[in-house]
Write a protein that holds these residues in place. Sequence first.
Motif, short mmCIF file in Angstrom:
data_model
loop_
_atom_site.label_atom_id
_atom_site.label_comp_id
_atom_site.label_asym_id
_atom_site.label_seq_id
_atom_site.Cartn_x
_atom_site.Cartn_y
_atom_site.Cartn_z
N GLY A 215 0.81 -1.20 0.00
CA GLY A 215 0.00 0.00 0.00
C GLY A 215 0.85 1.26 0.00
N THR B 187 2.60 1.76 -3.39
CA THR B 187 1.72 2.25 -4.46
C THR B 187 1.24 3.66 -4.18
N SER C 186 -0.46 4.90 -1.81
CA SER C 186 -1.81 5.04 -1.28
C SER C 186 -1.82 5.99 -0.08
N GLN C 187 -2.92 6.71 0.07
CA GLN C 187 -3.09 7.55 1.25
C GLN C 187 -3.63 6.75 2.44
N HIS C 188 -4.06 5.52 2.18
CA HIS C 188 -4.66 4.69 3.24
C HIS C 188 -4.10 3.27 3.17
N PRO C 189 -2.81 3.08 3.35
CA PRO C 189 -2.26 1.73 3.25
C PRO C 189 -2.79 0.79 4.32
N ASP D 178 -9.47 4.74 -3.63
CA ASP D 178 -8.45 4.22 -2.73
C ASP D 178 -8.99 3.06 -1.90
N GLU E 138 -7.25 -0.57 -2.33
CA GLU E 138 -6.53 -1.10 -1.17
C GLU E 138 -7.18 -2.36 -0.62
#
Length: 388
Positions: A226, A229, A231-234, A332, A336
Amino acid sequence: MSEAGSRAGPTARSGAAVRALVRHTPQSATLPAALRAGLTVAVPLGALVVMQRADLALYATFGAFTAVYGRRPDGSADPRVQARLAVVLVSAVATGVLVSLSGAGAWLGVAAAAGWAALAAHLSDRQGWRPPGPLFAVFAVGACSAVPVSGATAAVEAVATAVAAAVVALALTAASGPLVRRLPRHVRTAPRATPVAPAAPGVPARRTRVQVLRCAAAVAVAGALGVATTSQHPYWAAVAAVAPLAAPTLSSQLVRATHRALGTVLGLGVAAVLLALPLGALATAATAVLLQVLAELLVVRHYGAAMLVITPLALLMGQLAHPVPVGGLLADRGAETLLGVAVGVAVVLVTRPRAGRGSAAQRGDAGEQRPGGRLRRVQGTPDVGRIG
């Protein structure tokens, strides 16, 4: 074997897989537990909205998760069990807040979540948590580590909010117990219901070691992917990866993973509608409380159906505390979750029990030893993740 016989095997297996995905489990005493969980969320959220501190809603929610543990067959809950879990949840929140305060970034958050996955998996097996597994602890660490904390005062406020919500949960449990036990039996028990059974004591040590390692690995790999990549929310990937691991058998783990993926995808449609409405803070909090009650009613019956309300609940709570553009948020969440589910399935398959590795209990099947050596099946409340 005839051609018809050769086709019958795959057809029968496909039919069994479909039946497993749509099967629901009647449960008893869920209405009192659902109402108690909803009230436990409503009290701190309402107070924060009135105080114009909706930015603390996330921390309050994790403290309120105390209410989902320790449910008894009659719908009441064990305050001693909840007190232990309150310590776990508040400690997980505090860990996430400290990671955020350190400014070390998302990689430390992934490491902290993986550590908590291992610890909570061990405690869950040894103490018999219901619902089982480290999902809530992982979610608390991951989410709180991703929210910026501006200083020591803000950190104290965040942890104090979680503590206050946990205290509310314990108070409501203590106050509601006598009332729940006085309810008519038909209110507390559904027809053909499967009552909540106590956890099987004495989980084999090898099963616990395997569970600890694979929960930590699933969270670490999914969280790292996460972060990689961008992501803002891994932590959503980490939560989705660990969710299937709480189920007791290989088949139920695969079903749980499928439910998580399909339910989230469909739940994003519900979330898109709700997030498009011009809801104020109070209306958003009220909607979240309603979704929490529905999640509690559904999750013990059908995990995939519960994800239809858990998904918008998670996004509404996030938007209440820290609003972000809706389009990116929905994308997202979907990406995710699918990433995390893929990691979880891979971990499940790699660590599945092999033939000849001891008894069913040693392989991690949920059972309880009867006198005489036979295993009795124990059915506990499924792992959840109400806003996970």
